[in-house]
Design a protein around this motif. Structure first.
Motif, mmCIF file in Angstrom:
data_model
loop_
_atom_site.group_PDB
_atom_site.id
_atom_site.type_symbol
_atom_site.label_atom_id
_atom_site.label_comp_id
_atom_site.label_asym_id
_atom_site.label_seq_id
_atom_site.Cartn_x
_atom_site.Cartn_y
_atom_site.Cartn_z
ATOM 1 N N ARG A 97 55.589 -14.209 -12.168
ATOM 2 C CA ARG A 97 56.386 -14.785 -11.225
ATOM 3 C C ARG A 97 56.370 -13.501 -9.955
ATOM 4 O O ARG A 97 56.899 -12.198 -10.467
ATOM 5 C CB ARG A 97 57.660 -15.241 -11.301
ATOM 6 C CG ARG A 97 58.150 -15.730 -10.104
ATOM 7 C CD ARG A 97 59.329 -16.690 -10.382
ATOM 8 N NE ARG A 97 60.547 -15.900 -10.862
ATOM 9 C CZ ARG A 97 61.632 -15.228 -9.911
ATOM 10 N NH1 ARG A 97 61.317 -15.504 -8.883
ATOM 11 N NH2 ARG A 97 62.545 -14.612 -10.460
ATOM 12 N N VAL A 98 55.727 -13.511 -8.919
ATOM 13 C CA VAL A 98 55.991 -12.435 -7.763
ATOM 14 C C VAL A 98 57.278 -12.701 -7.040
ATOM 15 O O VAL A 98 57.728 -13.805 -6.679
ATOM 16 C CB VAL A 98 54.713 -12.907 -6.827
ATOM 17 C CG1 VAL A 98 54.960 -11.557 -5.572
ATOM 18 C CG2 VAL A 98 53.461 -12.608 -7.479
ATOM 19 N N VAL A 99 57.950 -11.588 -7.083
ATOM 20 C CA VAL A 99 59.472 -11.471 -6.520
ATOM 21 C C VAL A 99 59.201 -10.726 -5.260
ATOM 22 O O VAL A 99 60.388 -10.843 -4.428
ATOM 23 C CB VAL A 99 60.506 -10.909 -7.697
ATOM 24 C CG1 VAL A 99 60.468 -11.799 -8.874
ATOM 25 C CG2 VAL A 99 59.986 -9.426 -7.715
ATOM 26 N N ALA A 100 58.431 -9.880 -5.014
ATOM 27 C CA ALA A 100 58.421 -9.174 -3.914
ATOM 28 C C ALA A 100 56.858 -8.619 -3.479
ATOM 29 O O ALA A 100 56.134 -8.332 -4.288
ATOM 30 C CB ALA A 100 59.305 -7.621 -3.926
ATOM 31 N N VAL A 101 56.575 -8.543 -2.192
ATOM 32 C CA VAL A 101 55.175 -7.798 -1.696
ATOM 33 C C VAL A 101 55.689 -6.830 -0.758
ATOM 34 O O VAL A 101 56.147 -7.082 0.293
ATOM 35 C CB VAL A 101 54.523 -9.021 -1.024
ATOM 36 C CG1 VAL A 101 53.094 -8.437 -0.579
ATOM 37 C CG2 VAL A 101 54.001 -9.913 -2.489
ATOM 38 N N ASP A 102 55.289 -5.709 -0.860
ATOM 39 C CA ASP A 102 55.211 -4.710 -0.099
ATOM 40 C C ASP A 102 53.915 -4.062 0.742
ATOM 41 O O ASP A 102 53.116 -3.835 -0.341
ATOM 42 C CB ASP A 102 56.098 -3.403 -0.382
ATOM 43 C CG ASP A 102 57.383 -3.663 -1.187
ATOM 44 O OD1 ASP A 102 58.147 -4.394 -0.400
ATOM 45 O OD2 ASP A 102 57.772 -3.492 -2.228
ATOM 46 N N ARG A 103 53.913 -4.260 1.880
ATOM 47 C CA ARG A 103 52.470 -3.828 2.284
ATOM 48 C C ARG A 103 52.650 -2.197 2.419
ATOM 49 O O ARG A 103 53.196 -1.700 3.158
ATOM 50 C CB ARG A 103 52.031 -4.239 3.745
ATOM 51 C CG ARG A 103 50.815 -3.908 4.097
ATOM 52 C CD ARG A 103 50.435 -4.727 5.363
ATOM 53 N NE ARG A 103 49.197 -4.750 5.622
ATOM 54 C CZ ARG A 103 48.705 -3.456 6.343
ATOM 55 N NH1 ARG A 103 49.294 -2.669 6.974
ATOM 56 N NH2 ARG A 103 47.202 -3.438 6.831
ATOM 57 N N LEU A 104 51.611 -1.405 1.800
ATOM 58 C CA LEU A 104 51.747 0.260 1.717
ATOM 59 C C LEU A 104 50.990 0.739 2.766
ATOM 60 O O LEU A 104 49.870 -0.123 3.432
ATOM 61 C CB LEU A 104 51.314 0.676 0.487
ATOM 62 C CG LEU A 104 52.021 0.076 -0.761
ATOM 63 C CD1 LEU A 104 51.128 0.713 -2.024
ATOM 64 C CD2 LEU A 104 53.492 0.319 -0.741
ATOM 65 N N ARG A 105 51.468 1.997 3.360
ATOM 66 C CA ARG A 105 50.339 2.389 4.370
ATOM 67 C C ARG A 105 49.467 3.248 3.857
ATOM 68 O O ARG A 105 49.182 3.374 2.535
ATOM 69 C CB ARG A 105 51.479 3.379 5.168
ATOM 70 C CG ARG A 105 52.076 4.597 4.071
ATOM 71 C CD ARG A 105 52.804 5.573 4.944
ATOM 72 N NE ARG A 105 53.344 6.760 4.207
ATOM 73 C CZ ARG A 105 54.257 7.823 4.488
ATOM 74 N NH1 ARG A 105 54.568 7.677 5.797
ATOM 75 N NH2 ARG A 105 54.395 8.525 3.720
#
Length: 220
Positions: free
Chosen positions: A23-31
């Motif tokens: 289950r996906v709990v968080a998504v962070d877009r990286l630089r």
């Protein structure tokens, strides 16, 4: 306005890569993604705590070209799922440690762009490790040096991004229609300068010999 991926966008893709139980709990877009989006996707319900998702959606590309690049040109931008997979296979094949590809998809059925789900090798930076634990940092640098030596010894069958078979340095010295080299621009590729050097020395064979040397350069 640019639209980036979120939990809803990436959940199905990641489940296809790792199994229905995650289950996906968080998504962070990286630089630092350049021409692609790079997302760290944090998970529950699986032994893998996170994965990385690469997206080659048009909205993720902050460096679009003025026109579509010729894929046969070895100097064209090496961005996209195909050159990414070619580079990953090449590095893995020579023994370099690279993140595993868990899923690659260009069908646009799971996601409206070419995407790849890859292993997340997380941890601190080498810079921080040098400051806090120089002994461990020295070991990491030694591993990096050995990997670079392996890459340096490798000679590819052809030049460019791994998708430009048949190209040679001499091929690149011949101006192509529509290129800046074909109109005598001062920004022409190296082949033009080779011919000029040959003219100054009075040797018409100078350029072919220089191109032969180019063809023996190791490509990592």
């Amino acid at each position: 306005m640019r639209q980036f991926a979120d939990i809803q966008d990436l959940s199905g893709l990641v489940r296809d890569a790792l199994g229905a139980g995650c289950r996906v709990v968080a998504v962070d877009r990286l630089r630092g993604g350049g021409k692609k989006g790079v997302y760290r996707v944090r998970l529950e319900g699986t032994r893998t705590s996170s994965v990385i998702v690469y997206s080659w959606a048009a909205a993720e590309n902050f460096w679009p070209g003025a026109r579509e690049a010729d894929p046969a040109d070895p100097f064209a931008p090496a961005s996209g799922l195909v050159p990414f997979l070619a580079a990953q296979r090449c590095l893995d094949g020579v023994g370099a440690r690279v993140p595993r590809v868990l899923l690659a998809d260009d069908s646009r059925r799971r996601y409206p762009a070419d995407v790849a789900v890859v292993e997340d090798i997380s941890g601190g930076t080498l810079e921080a490790l040098l400051a806090t634990d120089p002994a461990r940092a020295a070991g990491a640098l030694g591993d990096l040096a050995r990997m670079l030596e392996v890459m340096h010894r490798h000679r590819a069958r052809h030049y460019g991004t791994g998708t430009t078979a048949g190209w040679t340095c001499w091929t690149g010295a011949v101006p192509r229609p529509g290129s800046r080299a074909s109109d005598g621009s001062s920004t022409a590729p190296c082949g033009t300068s080779m011919r000029r050097r040959g003219a100054r020395t009075g040797s018409r064979e100078r350029a072919p010999r220089s191109a032969t040397v180019c063809e023996n350069w190791p490509i990592a």
